[in-house]
Write a protein that holds these residues in place. Structure first.
Motif, PDB file in Angstrom:
ATOM      1  N   LYS A  26       0.840  -1.198   0.000  1.00 47.14           N
ATOM      2  CA  LYS A  26       0.000   0.000   0.000  1.00 47.14           C
ATOM      3  C   LYS A  26       0.871   1.241   0.000  1.00 47.14           C
ATOM      4  O   LYS A  26       1.878   1.299   0.696  1.00 47.14           O
ATOM      5  N   GLN A  27       0.467   2.182  -0.803  1.00 42.96           N
ATOM      6  CA  GLN A  27       1.180   3.446  -0.819  1.00 42.96           C
ATOM      7  C   GLN A  27       0.580   4.345   0.241  1.00 42.96           C
ATOM      8  O   GLN A  27      -0.636   4.439   0.375  1.00 42.96           O
ATOM      9  N   SER A  28       1.444   4.972   1.014  1.00 42.31           N
ATOM     10  CA  SER A  28       0.929   5.848   2.055  1.00 42.31           C
ATOM     11  C   SER A  28       0.527   7.181   1.427  1.00 42.31           C
ATOM     12  O   SER A  28       1.284   7.793   0.680  1.00 42.31           O
ATOM     13  N   SER A  29      -0.673   7.576   1.704  1.00 44.96           N
ATOM     14  CA  SER A  29      -1.154   8.841   1.167  1.00 44.96           C
ATOM     15  C   SER A  29      -0.842   9.942   2.173  1.00 44.96           C
ATOM     16  O   SER A  29      -0.864   9.719   3.382  1.00 44.96           O
ATOM     17  N   PRO A  30      -0.525  11.125   1.684  1.00 37.77           N
ATOM     18  CA  PRO A  30      -0.240  12.222   2.610  1.00 37.77           C
ATOM     19  C   PRO A  30      -1.503  12.600   3.374  1.00 37.77           C
ATOM     20  O   PRO A  30      -2.625  12.428   2.892  1.00 37.77           O
ATOM     21  N   LYS A  31      -1.297  13.100   4.600  1.00 44.58           N
ATOM     22  CA  LYS A  31      -2.438  13.486   5.407  1.00 44.58           C
ATOM     23  C   LYS A  31      -3.149  14.662   4.765  1.00 44.58           C
ATOM     24  O   LYS A  31      -2.540  15.542   4.171  1.00 44.58           O
ATOM     25  N   LYS A  32      -4.435  14.661   4.914  1.00 41.92           N
ATOM     26  CA  LYS A  32      -5.215  15.753   4.371  1.00 41.92           C
ATOM     27  C   LYS A  32      -5.021  16.994   5.236  1.00 41.92           C
ATOM     28  O   LYS A  32      -4.925  16.893   6.459  1.00 41.92           O
ATOM     29  N   PRO A  33      -4.976  18.175   4.638  1.00 43.52           N
ATOM     30  CA  PRO A  33      -4.827  19.403   5.435  1.00 43.52           C
ATOM     31  C   PRO A  33      -5.975  19.612   6.418  1.00 43.52           C
ATOM     32  O   PRO A  33      -5.788  20.191   7.464  1.00 43.52           O
ATOM     33  N   LEU A  34      -7.151  19.126   6.073  1.00 41.66           N
ATOM     34  CA  LEU A  34      -8.289  19.299   6.968  1.00 41.66           C
ATOM     35  C   LEU A  34      -8.083  18.530   8.266  1.00 41.66           C
ATOM     36  O   LEU A  34      -8.431  19.004   9.337  1.00 41.66           O
ATOM     37  N   ASN A  35      -7.475  17.348   8.191  1.00 44.13           N
ATOM     38  CA  ASN A  35      -7.194  16.580   9.400  1.00 44.13           C
ATOM     39  C   ASN A  35      -6.213  17.310  10.301  1.00 44.13           C
ATOM     40  O   ASN A  35      -6.376  17.323  11.520  1.00 44.13           O
ATOM     41  N   ASN A  36      -5.176  17.900   9.710  1.00 49.13           N
ATOM     42  CA  ASN A  36      -4.219  18.656  10.507  1.00 49.13           C
ATOM     43  C   ASN A  36      -4.867  19.883  11.124  1.00 49.13           C
ATOM     44  O   ASN A  36      -4.604  20.212  12.275  1.00 49.13           O
ATOM     45  N   THR A  37      -5.716  20.552  10.376  1.00 51.41           N
ATOM     46  CA  THR A  37      -6.401  21.728  10.889  1.00 51.41           C
ATOM     47  C   THR A  37      -7.294  21.362  12.059  1.00 51.41           C
ATOM     48  O   THR A  37      -7.282  22.039  13.097  1.00 51.41           O
ATOM     49  N   ALA A  38      -8.045  20.305  11.934  1.00 48.97           N
ATOM     50  CA  ALA A  38      -8.923  19.870  13.021  1.00 48.97           C
ATOM     51  C   ALA A  38      -8.114  19.462  14.241  1.00 48.97           C
ATOM     52  O   ALA A  38      -8.508  19.744  15.382  1.00 48.97           O
ATOM     53  N   LYS A  39      -6.988  18.832  14.018  1.00 46.52           N
ATOM     54  CA  LYS A  39      -6.129  18.413  15.135  1.00 46.52           C
ATOM     55  C   LYS A  39      -5.631  19.622  15.907  1.00 46.52           C
ATOM     56  O   LYS A  39      -5.685  19.655  17.136  1.00 46.52           O
ATOM     57  N   TYR A  40      -5.143  20.639  15.216  1.00 48.81           N
ATOM     58  CA  TYR A  40      -4.593  21.808  15.901  1.00 48.81           C
ATOM     59  C   TYR A  40      -5.693  22.679  16.508  1.00 48.81           C
ATOM     60  O   TYR A  40      -5.459  23.320  17.537  1.00 48.81           O
ATOM     61  N   ILE A  41      -6.860  22.693  15.919  1.00 48.79           N
ATOM     62  CA  ILE A  41      -7.971  23.420  16.543  1.00 48.79           C
ATOM     63  C   ILE A  41      -8.364  22.749  17.848  1.00 48.79           C
ATOM     64  O   ILE A  41      -8.603  23.415  18.863  1.00 48.79           O
ATOM     65  N   SER A  42      -8.409  21.429  17.863  1.00 51.68           N
ATOM     66  CA  SER A  42      -8.747  20.733  19.102  1.00 51.68           C
ATOM     67  C   SER A  42      -7.648  20.904  20.149  1.00 51.68           C
ATOM     68  O   SER A  42      -7.936  21.011  21.344  1.00 51.68           O
ATOM     69  N   MET A  43      -6.395  20.943  19.718  1.00 50.88           N
ATOM     70  CA  MET A  43      -5.300  21.151  20.674  1.00 50.88           C
ATOM     71  C   MET A  43      -5.358  22.541  21.283  1.00 50.88           C
ATOM     72  O   MET A  43      -5.141  22.704  22.489  1.00 50.88           O
ATOM     73  N   THR A  44      -5.662  23.553  20.489  1.00 52.26           N
ATOM     74  CA  THR A  44      -5.752  24.899  21.046  1.00 52.26           C
ATOM     75  C   THR A  44      -6.958  25.032  21.962  1.00 52.26           C
ATOM     76  O   THR A  44      -6.904  25.749  22.962  1.00 52.26           O
TER      77      THR A  44
END
Length: 75
Positions: free
Chosen positions: A5-23
């Motif tokens: 399986k080829q690893s797909s890059p993380k979607k920017p929306l996932n990173n955005t949601a992660k950092y919003i929840s962290m803040t």
């Protein structure tokens, strides 16, 4: 024969949601620490200086930053 399986890059929306929840978590920790310090200062007046408020608010800021940095480095 199976292909790896080829690893797909993380979607920017996932990173955005992660950092919003962290803040949001950081804001909650800092708010709860400050409110706890104010409550202690009101119920246990040690000195006229708001010692518990200052101490707990600074501790909660450092704890929230430690959590953020630890999670960011783990990424």
């Amino acid at each position: 024969m199976t292909t790896p399986k080829q690893s797909s890059p993380k979607k920017p929306l996932n990173n955005t949601a992660k950092y919003i929840s962290m803040t949001s978590f950081m804001a909650a920790v800092i708010t709860l620490g400050t409110l706890a310090g104010r409550w202690l200062d009101n119920h246990h007046p040690v000195v006229k200086f708001p010692l518990f408020t200052l101490t707990l608010s600074l501790f909660s800021v450092f704890a929230a930053m430690w959590y953020f940095i630890r999670d960011f480095v783990k990424k």
